[in-house]
Write an enzyme that holds these catalytic residues in place. Structure first.
Site, short mmCIF file in Angstrom:
data_model
loop_
_atom_site.label_atom_id
_atom_site.label_comp_id
_atom_site.label_asym_id
_atom_site.label_seq_id
_atom_site.Cartn_x
_atom_site.Cartn_y
_atom_site.Cartn_z
N GLY A 55 5.28 3.91 -23.95
CA GLY A 55 4.24 3.97 -22.92
C GLY A 55 4.82 4.50 -21.62
N HIS A 56 5.64 5.55 -21.75
CA HIS A 56 6.23 6.18 -20.58
C HIS A 56 6.80 7.54 -20.98
CE1 HIS A 56 9.77 3.87 -22.23
NE2 HIS A 56 10.25 5.09 -22.17
N ALA A 57 7.22 8.30 -19.97
CA ALA A 57 7.96 9.55 -20.20
C ALA A 57 9.22 9.48 -19.35
CB ALA A 57 7.11 10.74 -19.80
N ARG A 102 5.58 9.01 -24.71
CA ARG A 102 5.71 8.47 -26.06
C ARG A 102 5.24 7.03 -26.13
NH1 ARG A 102 11.08 8.29 -24.87
NH2 ARG A 102 10.50 10.15 -23.75
#
Ligand code: TYD
Length: 139
Positions: A55-57, A102
């Protein structure tokens, strides 16, 4: 940065040495299997099947994920398209470049996700809000 073509991201074979006497397999990552020097290793385990991770890049960091045991899905998002890739073999890995959102989900019981990372841990490298990610990739 501009958004990445997700079609260029695919599972990569990790060299496997099968034992001639049936004593199992050995996989090894060395030399030029990865396009960076590994600076950090971490792993996810005991993840409930209804939980999601990621839940981040990342702005710069690249990482290579391997399902050492069990299986899980990696949902990749370039700001425009999404693509889901299932990891379920210890001799296949997924290289996630920087600038890709992702999410990891659908963890099977006993799944272990190994992550080989190009950078040490730096919270400043994370993009944790999806709107910020869209701005980052200019999507
Ligand atoms: P995070 O990367 O957000 O986990 P995930 O993407 O798997 O859901 O990390 C969760 C927490 O752990 C967060 O508080 C940062 C911390 N952390 C470290 O201290 N060092 C590390 O190497 C990693 C990967 C996370």
């Amino acid at each position: 940065m501009s958004y990445l073509n997700l079609e260029n991201i695919s599972l990569q074979e990790i060299p496997k040495i099968s034992d001639p006497d049936g004593r199992g397999n050995l996989s090894v990552i060395e030399k030029d299997v990865l396009p960076y020097k590994i600076k950090r290793v971490y792993y996810l385990y005991d993840v409930p099947s209804d939980s999601s991770r990621g839940g981040h890049a990342h702005k710069e960091l690249q990482q290579f994920l391997i399902a050492l045991s069990g299986s899980f899905d990696v949902v990749l998002d370039n700001g425009i398209n999404r693509r889901t890739i299932t990891l379920n073999r210890p001799n296949k890995g997924l290289l996630i470049p920087n600038g890709v959102w992702r999410e990891l989900e659908n963890f099977s019981a006993g799944a272990v996700c190994l992550s080989l990372v190009s950078e040490v841990y730096q919270e400043e490298d994370y993009i944790r809000q999806y709107d910020d990610f869209k701005l980052f990739v200019g999507a």
